[in-house]
Design an enzyme around this catalytic site. Structure first.
Site, PDB file in Angstrom:
ATOM      1  NE  ARG A 149       2.110  11.492  49.757  1.00  0.00           N
ATOM      2  CZ  ARG A 149       2.199  13.338  48.959  1.00  0.00           C
ATOM      3  NH1 ARG A 149      -0.011  14.049  48.562  1.00  0.00           N
ATOM      4  NH2 ARG A 149       2.880  13.528  48.081  1.00  0.00           N
ATOM      5  CB  CYS A 196       8.587  12.812  51.802  1.00  0.00           C
ATOM      6  SG  CYS A 196       8.874  14.206  50.439  1.00  0.00           S
TER       7      CYS A 196
END
Ligand code: FAD
Ligand code: EPU
Length: 269
Positions: A149, A196
């Site tokens: 990420r 998320c």
């Protein structure tokens, strides 16, 4: 090039965010003009928490030549990743299956190195075109510093096009792989969210930790920690950035977790 005042809540999947000036660039000349003053780049707004006050900088969205392309050639970074995932499956080309269900633009997916436990976009790229300081440059994906990420794109760099690295495979094998990826999303909420909120700490899952700490269902105003998956904050309709941020703070006061979302503008009260 279209320039208009918008509310960013209409351009984010969480449905939160105040006013900004949106610059929809259609070609390279537009890109040069739009980047003459401070700017931010908006993809599909699926990993953003934007202030209720909005942002002062220009918000650049890639349209025109940067939102079209060909699956086996250069693909515009403003186009939507889910469309390419489906097109690749139809064409019997394998590589994008792990990215099923990620509601990103292609550029935003590169910037975040979006992925699932089945794989990340960094493994599906052959080449990436990046606009930086007035120039377009074509780079191997290894040059972007893609990790979990994260990317090491310099500030202000804009991903403009990519070439995917795809391989011929039987359609049934691709479909089976996609069904597996889809099944891993079963508990993710259907309500408005930004995916998320926190990154998983090494060897653990933020969702499990937030769940165990008893936060599921916690509500501040119209924002709530999803009762289905504790790492999702959902907008019940009309949530503000302040409310969402209050939930983030409460979790971070209890647990040492790193945000996955990007924060735009001032969200602290
Ligand atoms: P945005 O949210 O618009 O922007 C995110 C960041 O990327 C910002 O810093 C922005 O400036 C930058 N950016 C955008 N476009 C460009 C560009 N062209 N060049 C340079 N920088 C750019 N993520 C996962 O990794 N895996 C998942 O499984 C996943 N599931 C999700 C499920 C749901 C329901 C939702 C809402 C989100 C999910 N996400 C997931 C989060 C999100 O989709 C990813 O982080 C995605 O990569 C964000 O892409 P975007 O185009 O929406 O970027
Ligand atoms: N769990 C709980 N309670 C919850 C949620 C999860 O106990 O409320 C537990 C699950 O039982 C499981 C573990 O936590 O043992 C992990 O949960 P899950 O399988 O749902 O995966 P995740 O680690 O929470 C990651 C990515 C998702 C991606 C899925 C599917 C991160 C932060 N999240 O979720 O990506 O879709 O795997 O591969 O890496 C995103 O990044 O925005 C995102 C949605």
């Amino acid at each position: 090039m279209e320039v208009k005042r918008v509310l960013l809540k209409d351009y984010t999947t969480l449905g939160v965010g105040g006013p900004a000036e949106l610059w929809i660039v259609e070609n390279e000349d537009d890109l040069l003009r739009a980047t003459e003053a401070p700017y931010r780049v908006l993809g599909n707004g699926s990993n953003l928490l934007v202030s209720d006050q909005g942002v002062r900088e220009r918000v650049i969205k890639l349209g025109g030549v940067f939102a079209e392309g060909e699956l086996t050639g250069w693909v515009g970074a403003g186009s939507l990743l889910p469309l390419w995932v489906q097109e690749a499956a139809r064409a019997g080309l394998s590589g994008l299956e792990p990215l099923l269900g990620i509601p990103a633009s292609v550029g935003g997916a590169v910037r975040m190195n979006a992925g699932t436990r089945f794989g990340e976009i960094k493994d599906a790229l052959a080449e990436v075109e990046v606009y930086h300081r007035g120039k377009l440059e074509r780079l191997p994906p290894e040059a972007l510093g893609l990790g979990y990420r994260r990317s090491a794109l310099p500030p202000g760099a804009i991903v403009t096009r990519v070439r995917f690295d795809l391989k011929k495979a039987p359609r049934e094998a691709i479909a089976a792989r996609m069904a597996e990826v889809d099944a891993a999303r079963k508990r993710q909420p259907k309500r408005k969210s930004a995916g998320c909120a926190f990154k998983n700490p090494p060897g653990d899952a933020a969702g499990r930790l937030i769940d165990q700490a008893g936060f599921k269902g916690l509500q501040v105003g119209r924002a709530m920690i999803s009762p289905e998956h504790a790492n999702f904050v959902v907008n019940l309709g009309g949530a503000t950035a302040r409310e969402v941020w209050e939930l983030v703070k409460r979790v971070q006061n209890a647990l040492n977790l790193e945000l996955e979302w990007e924060i735009w503008g001032e969200v602290e009260p």
